[in-house]
Enzyme design. Structure first.
Site, PDB file in Angstrom:
ATOM      1  N   GLY A   1      -4.983 -45.566 -46.918  1.00 36.71           N
ATOM      2  CA  GLY A   1      -6.099 -45.154 -47.658  1.00 36.71           C
ATOM      3  C   GLY A   1      -6.951 -45.377 -47.299  1.00 36.71           C
ATOM      4  N   THR A   2      -7.645 -46.555 -47.710  1.00 37.64           N
ATOM      5  CA  THR A   2      -8.985 -46.850 -48.047  1.00 37.64           C
ATOM      6  C   THR A   2      -9.517 -46.433 -47.203  1.00 37.64           C
ATOM      7  OG1 THR A   2      -9.237 -47.668 -49.673  1.00 37.64           O
ATOM      8  CG2 THR A   2     -10.096 -48.662 -48.652  1.00 37.64           C
TER       9      THR A   2
ATOM     10  N   VAL B   1     -10.853 -42.462 -60.802  1.00 38.55           N
ATOM     11  CA  VAL B   1      -9.998 -41.014 -60.835  1.00 38.55           C
ATOM     12  C   VAL B   1     -10.378 -40.797 -61.526  1.00 38.55           C
ATOM     13  CG1 VAL B   1     -10.439 -38.861 -59.371  1.00 38.55           C
ATOM     14  CG2 VAL B   1     -10.887 -41.340 -57.656  1.00 38.55           C
TER      15      VAL B   1
ATOM     16  N   GLY C   1      -3.837 -51.732 -48.694  1.00 40.49           N
ATOM     17  CA  GLY C   1      -5.361 -52.521 -47.300  1.00 40.49           C
ATOM     18  C   GLY C   1      -5.067 -52.375 -45.444  1.00 40.49           C
TER      19      GLY C   1
ATOM     20  N   CYS D   1      -0.006 -45.226 -61.783  1.00 37.82           N
ATOM     21  CA  CYS D   1      -1.628 -45.073 -61.662  1.00 37.82           C
ATOM     22  C   CYS D   1      -1.944 -46.129 -62.126  1.00 37.82           C
ATOM     23  CB  CYS D   1      -1.739 -44.014 -62.291  1.00 37.82           C
ATOM     24  SG  CYS D   1      -3.585 -43.045 -62.247  1.00 37.82           S
TER      25      CYS D   1
ATOM     26  N   LYS E   1       6.768 -44.511 -56.100  1.00 37.03           N
ATOM     27  CA  LYS E   1       5.626 -45.471 -55.825  1.00 37.03           C
ATOM     28  C   LYS E   1       5.344 -46.096 -56.923  1.00 37.03           C
ATOM     29  CE  LYS E   1       0.466 -45.619 -53.877  1.00 37.03           C
ATOM     30  NZ  LYS E   1      -0.094 -44.293 -53.908  1.00 37.03           N
TER      31      LYS E   1
END
Lengths: 304, 259
Positions: free
Chosen positions: A265-266, A72, A244, A130, A165
């Site tokens: 998350g996902t 993104v 995950g 990131c 993070k």
């Protein structure tokens, strides 16, 4: 008796150990149409930068076996627009708000920390991992010196606890984790996505416009468990485990590896109610195993 | 938006690589608007596949999709009675104004326009000869032609073009579009298809001063507007901004989208 689902991270109490992972939940508005956001332990918002960013070209997503790549590129409205337009809405819910930030320089991290802690977020998560942007991302998180300088600046200018993070794209996550702890980080969250790539064999071009992107989803879960465990062996500060997690049992596994809390998350993309199902799954495990409090699970793995 | 388990009630092969599946859901049928889509879980594949709604009749929704990969392959193998895990209904849909409507579909972009044509037609009349909807559908070749009969039941005229001239008129949708817009006054052009077609349709419509709504396709992850992977660039008052195809679209004004 109901097990105690509360966890306290760096003095901040969460009603349950499930937060949403940054970048998968926007600012809560969309999934807020599916359930009451007050059900969540906390919301970690889409990564913020000092100024608005358009992000990368599309395609920004590619599916992989049991996972997905995204690139993104930190599209976001900027920290000021977040404070003006999104934070007041998030504050209507009885849940913790964690602001995730990425800076291009150490000073930019500091400025955002100052603004966000004054605006009233509960915690700030420093994105130093990131994989999808050239500046303000991964390069801060892959050396102990640069991560330390970002953490020290953030600690100096923030009045709320700082989470760092961590990137899995490093040789030794334990070294980075120790550098964060030594520099004053209040907590760690891991793992960010794993750098990956897919190529369309027909066109010989990468599927992602950015060529490479971050892998997330069940495919990375075992890597995340291993890295949380390694990090738990290296530091004493709290860990938010992610990567995950799709079920309550996944979450329990992550807690046993050494996490104090988990992020989903996902999995929300597949099932919008995933964070609540993970929460309920943890509670069920505690009840079935007659464990009084979720905090008892942290680091409970019995090594061979 | 809601997640619903739906039973497949019909399956039809429309072309070699195009399948129609009808499934039952009173909840989704109630919220569905022409131009909206659903996110369908496709077996072990992680991400839901965004597929536009082709038709809503009573409690039944029909989707029409091309076999593109593992996800659509899974869907194509569903049988009557199988259960689909559906997230819907998603996106904004077409805004159908008063007056004559011209729908322009390219290949597998045609299905959502059937829903738009039906919506516009039921709002006006029940007689096809006086329907306010006209359709232009473009395909690669005769074996790829789909839904021609269905469009004919709701449209005053249906013009079909093929790239190779094996069916209908030889060429692209641009020629009949140019002729129709020159001949009659249309309130809106609604288009869905590949980007080059959308660019051409928008150019012709804008030149004739007719508003054009384009339905976009983009790879998606969440389908609800949270993850920002499916954006498209738009321009409004000189400002470039990204809009989410899944949430702010998939239907956008052609004058705003940078196609």
């Amino acid at each position: 008796m109901n097990p105690d689902m509360r966890v306290t991270i760096a003095g901040v109490e969460f009603k349950n150990p499930v937060v949403t992972a940054s970048g998968t939940f926007g600012f809560g508005r969309e999934y807020g149409e599916f359930y009451d956001l007050s059900e969540l332990g906390g919301i970690c918002v889409k990564g913020l930068t000092p100024l608005p960013r358009l992000g990368n070209a599309t395609p920004r997503v590619a599916e992989t076996p049991s996972g997905m790549l995204n690139a993104v590129g930190l599209q976001n409205p900027g920290v000021d627009a977040f404070i003006a337009n999104e934070l007041p809405n998030l504050r209507k819910f009885d849940t913790r708000v964690i602001a995730n930030i990425s800076g291009g320089t150490v000073a930019e991290y500091g400025e955002m920390c100052e603004k966000l802690s004054a605006a009233g977020v509960d915690m700030i998560e420093l994105n130093v991992s990131c994989p999808n942007v050239k500046a303000g991302g991964l390069h801060f998180g892959t050396s102990t010196e640069s991560v330390s300088s970002v953490v020290r600046e953030a600690k100096m200018r923030s009045t709320v606890p700082i989470i760092v993070k961590l990137s899995p794209n490093v040789t030794s996550i334990a070294d980075i984790a120790r550098a964060c702890e030594d520099s004053g980080a209040d907590a760690l969250s891991l793992i960010n996505t794993i750098l990956g790539m897919r190529i369309d064999t027909r066109t010989r071009r990468p599927v992602l416009a950015n060529n490479v992107g971050g892998l997330s989803g069940p495919a990375i879960f075992p890597v995340a468990v291993r890295m949380v465990w390694q990090t738990r062996c290296a530091v004493r500060i709290p860990i938010i485990g992610m990567g995950g997690i799709a079920t309550g049992d996944n979450a329990v596994e992550m807690l046993l590896a050494g996490a104090n809390m988990v992020a989903v998350g996902t999995a929300s993309f597949v099932d919008p109610l995933a964070p609540l199902k993970v929460r309920d799954g943890i509670e069920k495990y505690l009840r079935q195993n007659e464990i009084g409090s979720v905090s008892e699970l942290c680091g409970g793995v019995l090594l061979n | 938006m809601q997640q619903v388990l739906c039973r497949v009630v019909r399956r039809a092969q429309l072309a070699d690589d195009v399948v129609a599946l009808a499934f039952e859901s009173a909840e989704l049928a109630r919220t569905a608007r022409a131009g909206q889509f659903i996110g369908v879980k496709c077996g072990e594949n992680l991400l839901r596949r965004p597929i536009s709604i082709c038709d809503v009749t009573g409690d039944e929704l029909t989707i029409v999709f091309a076999l593109k990969g593992a996800g659509t392959q899974f869907l194509a193998e569903r049988k009557v009675g199988d259960v689909l895990d559906v997230l819907g209904t998603l996106g904004n849909g077409f805004d159908i104004p008063e007056g004559e409507i011209l729908v322009v579909g390219g290949g597998i972009g045609s299905p959502p326009l059937l829903s738009a044509a039906k919506t516009a037609q039921t709002e006006s009349v029940n007689d096809v000869a006086t329907s306010r909807v006209t359709a232009i559908l473009g395909f690669r070749s005769k074996p790829n032609v789909i839904l021609a009969r269905e469009f004919a039941t709701v449209c005053r005229e249906v013009y079909i073009t093929t790239d190779d001239g094996t069916f209908g008129r030889h060429g692209t949708v641009a020629a009949p579009l140019e002729e129709l817009l020159s001949a009659r006054k249309f309130a809106a052009v609604l288009a869905c298809g590949p980007r080059p077609m959308l660019r051409a349709v928008a150019e012709v419509a804008e030149r004739h001063g007719v508003t054009c709504q384009v339905s976009l396709e983009e790879r998606m992850a969440c389908g609800v507007g949270a993850c920002l992977v499916c954006v498209c660039a738009t321009r409004k008052d000189g400002e470039i901004a990204n809009r989410r195809v899944c949430r702010d679209g998939p239907v956008l004004d052609s004058r705003e989208v940078i196609l």
